[in-house]
Structure formats: C-alpha cells, structure tokens
Write a protein that holds these residues in place. Structure first.
Motif: not given
Length: 151
Positions: A54-65
C-alpha cells in the motif's frame, strides 16, 4: 629522447590507472545503495507474492525500505549490494526506540536480528509514520479483534 618516451609511458599508465580507479569507485557507489525502489518492490513481490503493498518509505541512505501492506502488516527490505533481503514483520516481534534526532529511530527485529539498526529518514514525518507502522504492527490482530468487540 629515450627518457621522453619513458616519461610518456609512465604518464599514460598513471592516467589509465586514475581513470580505472575513478570508474570503479563510481560503480561501487551505485551498487552500494541500490536506490532503485522498483527493483525493491519486485524483490518483495517475489518473496511475498500474496501481499499487496500500500505504501513505501526508504531511509535517507536508501539501504532500508519499509513497506506498509494492504492489511496493516509491515515489511522491511535491506539492501545487500545486488539484492534486497525481504522480511515480513510478525506482530509483537519488533521493538522501536526513539532517538535524539527526530528523523531517526532504532528498531530491533526479534525474528530477524540482521535487520536491527538505526534508521534515519529524509524527514521527521517519514520517520514518525514508519515508527507508527511498526508500533501498530506490535499489536497482534487477535488483540485488535478483542478491542473492537469490547468497544
């Protein structure tokens, strides 16, 4: 004349080495933080084909979603150079601690300790939303049913 040729060869070799080293460093940077979230979604879909995101958010460095699923569950994907490790978080199997920076929190995944860590997001709102997903996921669906029946 002979020394000119030697110095020319040395210069060309140094230039080629610098070019090669720069190119390899750029390639390593790109692969390090797989910022292709479409690829991340495909990996999660492959790991959990019956879950709708339904929704997605990534960390600032892109290493975790972090993903929010259609039924309120939450998942995490960790970037590992050329693939994502996907984990569906079970209710009651995560601990979240706020950090001094409002854009960060620390999470401990009891079923997947390799995913433990400090997660920093681009904005405070993203960090707050994902931490609420995790805290909402902390309550089991059976507990939610009991609370709804009693209300």
């Amino acid at each position: 004349m002979n020394s000119v040729i030697v110095w020319s060869i040395i210069f060309v070799l140094i230039a080629l080495f610098a070019y090669y080293a720069t190119r390899m460093a750029r390639r390593d940077d790109r692969e390090d933080g797989l910022h292709d979230f479409g690829f991340a979604l495909l990996e999660f879909g492959r790991a959990f084909p019956n879950e709708a995101i339904r929704e997605i958010h990534a960390t600032a460095d892109g290493r975790a979603v972090f993903v929010r699923l259609h039924d309120g569950k939450t998942g995490i994907m960790r970037s590992h150079t050329k693939h994502y490790a996907c984990h569906l978080i079970k209710p009651g199997r995560v601990r979240v601690q706020g950090q001094e920076g409002a854009r960060s929190f620390r999470a401990e995944f009891l079923d997947a300790p390799a995913n433990d860590g400090l997660f920093t997001f681009r904005t405070e709102a993203e960090a707050a939303e994902v931490s609420l997903w995790l805290l909402g996921n902390y309550v089991s669906s059976a507990d939610k049913d009991v609370a709804e029946d009693g209300a």
